[in-house]
Design a protein around this motif. Sequence first.
Motif, PDB file in Angstrom:
ATOM      1  N   PHE A   1       0.832  -1.202   0.000  1.00  0.00           N
ATOM      2  CA  PHE A   1       0.000   0.000   0.000  1.00  0.00           C
ATOM      3  C   PHE A   1       0.867   1.252   0.000  1.00  0.00           C
ATOM      4  O   PHE A   1       2.053   1.212   0.314  1.00  0.00           O
ATOM      5  CB  PHE A   1      -0.941   0.022   1.210  1.00  0.00           C
ATOM      6  N   ASP A   2       0.270   2.349  -0.389  1.00  0.00           N
ATOM      7  CA  ASP A   2       0.902   3.661  -0.356  1.00  0.00           C
ATOM      8  C   ASP A   2       0.168   4.511   0.671  1.00  0.00           C
ATOM      9  O   ASP A   2      -0.984   4.249   1.003  1.00  0.00           O
ATOM     10  CB  ASP A   2       0.829   4.347  -1.726  1.00  0.00           C
ATOM     11  N   ILE A   3       0.831   5.539   1.141  1.00  0.00           N
ATOM     12  CA  ILE A   3       0.210   6.453   2.096  1.00  0.00           C
ATOM     13  C   ILE A   3      -0.058   7.773   1.391  1.00  0.00           C
ATOM     14  O   ILE A   3       0.859   8.408   0.876  1.00  0.00           O
ATOM     15  CB  ILE A   3       1.098   6.660   3.331  1.00  0.00           C
ATOM     16  N   LYS A   4      -1.322   8.142   1.367  1.00  0.00           N
ATOM     17  CA  LYS A   4      -1.747   9.394   0.744  1.00  0.00           C
ATOM     18  C   LYS A   4      -1.846  10.452   1.847  1.00  0.00           C
ATOM     19  O   LYS A   4      -2.468  10.227   2.877  1.00  0.00           O
ATOM     20  CB  LYS A   4      -3.107   9.201   0.062  1.00  0.00           C
ATOM     21  N   VAL A   5      -1.206  11.605   1.623  1.00  0.00           N
ATOM     22  CA  VAL A   5      -1.189  12.682   2.607  1.00  0.00           C
ATOM     23  C   VAL A   5      -2.057  13.824   2.092  1.00  0.00           C
ATOM     24  O   VAL A   5      -1.861  14.313   0.994  1.00  0.00           O
ATOM     25  CB  VAL A   5       0.250  13.191   2.847  1.00  0.00           C
ATOM     26  N   THR A   6      -3.041  14.223   2.895  1.00  0.00           N
ATOM     27  CA  THR A   6      -3.889  15.357   2.554  1.00  0.00           C
ATOM     28  C   THR A   6      -3.967  16.299   3.749  1.00  0.00           C
ATOM     29  O   THR A   6      -3.842  15.880   4.892  1.00  0.00           O
ATOM     30  CB  THR A   6      -5.314  14.908   2.171  1.00  0.00           C
ATOM     31  N   ALA A   7      -4.168  17.577   3.454  1.00  0.00           N
ATOM     32  CA  ALA A   7      -4.310  18.575   4.513  1.00  0.00           C
ATOM     33  C   ALA A   7      -5.666  19.251   4.362  1.00  0.00           C
ATOM     34  O   ALA A   7      -6.033  19.707   3.278  1.00  0.00           O
ATOM     35  CB  ALA A   7      -3.200  19.607   4.411  1.00  0.00           C
ATOM     36  N   GLN A   8      -6.414  19.294   5.447  1.00  0.00           N
ATOM     37  CA  GLN A   8      -7.717  19.951   5.473  1.00  0.00           C
ATOM     38  C   GLN A   8      -7.758  20.847   6.696  1.00  0.00           C
ATOM     39  O   GLN A   8      -7.672  20.365   7.827  1.00  0.00           O
ATOM     40  CB  GLN A   8      -8.857  18.932   5.540  1.00  0.00           C
ATOM     41  N   ASP A   9      -7.891  22.135   6.470  1.00  0.00           N
ATOM     42  CA  ASP A   9      -7.909  23.128   7.547  1.00  0.00           C
ATOM     43  C   ASP A   9      -6.718  22.918   8.489  1.00  0.00           C
ATOM     44  O   ASP A   9      -5.592  23.151   8.115  1.00  0.00           O
ATOM     45  CB  ASP A   9      -9.235  23.098   8.313  1.00  0.00           C
ATOM     46  N   LYS A  10      -6.991  22.488   9.706  1.00  0.00           N
ATOM     47  CA  LYS A  10      -5.927  22.292  10.694  1.00  0.00           C
ATOM     48  C   LYS A  10      -5.580  20.820  10.885  1.00  0.00           C
ATOM     49  O   LYS A  10      -4.992  20.451  11.890  1.00  0.00           O
ATOM     50  CB  LYS A  10      -6.350  22.889  12.037  1.00  0.00           C
ATOM     51  N   GLN A  11      -5.946  19.984   9.932  1.00  0.00           N
ATOM     52  CA  GLN A  11      -5.708  18.549  10.051  1.00  0.00           C
ATOM     53  C   GLN A  11      -4.823  18.060   8.916  1.00  0.00           C
ATOM     54  O   GLN A  11      -4.931  18.526   7.789  1.00  0.00           O
ATOM     55  CB  GLN A  11      -7.017  17.777   9.997  1.00  0.00           C
ATOM     56  N   ILE A  12      -3.980  17.114   9.239  1.00  0.00           N
ATOM     57  CA  ILE A  12      -3.196  16.401   8.231  1.00  0.00           C
ATOM     58  C   ILE A  12      -3.655  14.957   8.305  1.00  0.00           C
ATOM     59  O   ILE A  12      -3.609  14.327   9.360  1.00  0.00           O
ATOM     60  CB  ILE A  12      -1.691  16.505   8.509  1.00  0.00           C
TER      61      ILE A  12
END
Length: 106
Positions: free
Chosen positions: A80-91
């Motif tokens: 598997f791969d790890i997808k990194v997303t940022a939303q407001d104050k969350q990663i």
Amino acid sequence: MAKIPKNLSDTAMFGDYKETLTFENENYEEEAAASQPVRGIQKDNKNYVSEFFTPELQERVGKALLDLKVKLYKEGIVDFDIKVTAQDKQIILTGVPSKAEKRKAK
């Protein structure tokens, strides 16, 4: 009179010359040693990204990633791969099957 050689380096030109201390230059050494330029973040330095990533934070993130790996393994997803997303104050780190794993499932 001797001929002056050309294309000498600074150290070769000055040789063993030592400046004598006078009232004009006696404090210069202290000022030079005390004033060091403030270094900012250098973009070519690879460590600037992880400077805020403390050892305690690394341990907590590592444990969370290990839990994610175990959950995906129980679902049958090994690669598997790890997808990194940022939303407001969350990663958000999301485990997604890799391309090889998706082809295997078909």
